[in-house]
Design a protein around this motif. Structure first.
Motif: not given
Length: 141
Positions: A76-98
């Protein structure tokens, strides 16, 4: 003598700056390893979400042809770019179906470049139509 020393010092500083800048540019890879002409959709279970620089990674298990879990690594992009797109460090968690949309690796190994993800609640992040190939001459979209 002092003028010559000053010139040598300036040359040394300029040389060090050029080497440092060149090393930084060299260290960042291109995206030529991904097939931007192809889009692949994956249904999987998050194994790990790595919120790291310079690129974040989604490690996901996808059901393979033999019914076994195939490990995929999605860049993916780096964290600074992801934050601007609405991502957080815990947006995806182990076991989550995507559901993921990626540009696959050209060599066919289990990996790719992130385009979009659909979360279990239906939320979509990213753009599944980003960087699509331009139509060939005479074709329309």
């Amino acid at each position: 003598m002092a003028g010559q020393l000053r010139r040598q010092l300036l040359a040394l500083v300029a040389g060090a700056a050029a080497v440092t800048a060149g090393g930084t540019a060299y260290a960042h890879h291109s995206f030529a390893m991904f097939d931007a002409e192809k889009k692949v959709e994956l249904d999987g279970i998050v194994k790990e979400f790595q919120w790291t620089n310079p690129h974040a990674w989604i490690m996901v298990n996808v059901a393979g042809e033999q019914g076994t879990a195939d490990a995929w690594a999605i860049e993916m992009n780096g964290p600074s770019g992801l934050v601007r797109q609405g991502w957080k460090p815990k947006t995806l968690t182990p076991g989550m179906p995507i559901k993921l949309v990626i540009h696959p690796l050209k060599d066919g190994t289990h990996g790719g470049q992130f385009m979009a993800v659909t979360l279990p609640d239906g939320t979509q992040l990213g753009n599944p139509n980003a960087r699509e190939a331009a139509p060939a001459a005479g074709e329309t979209q």
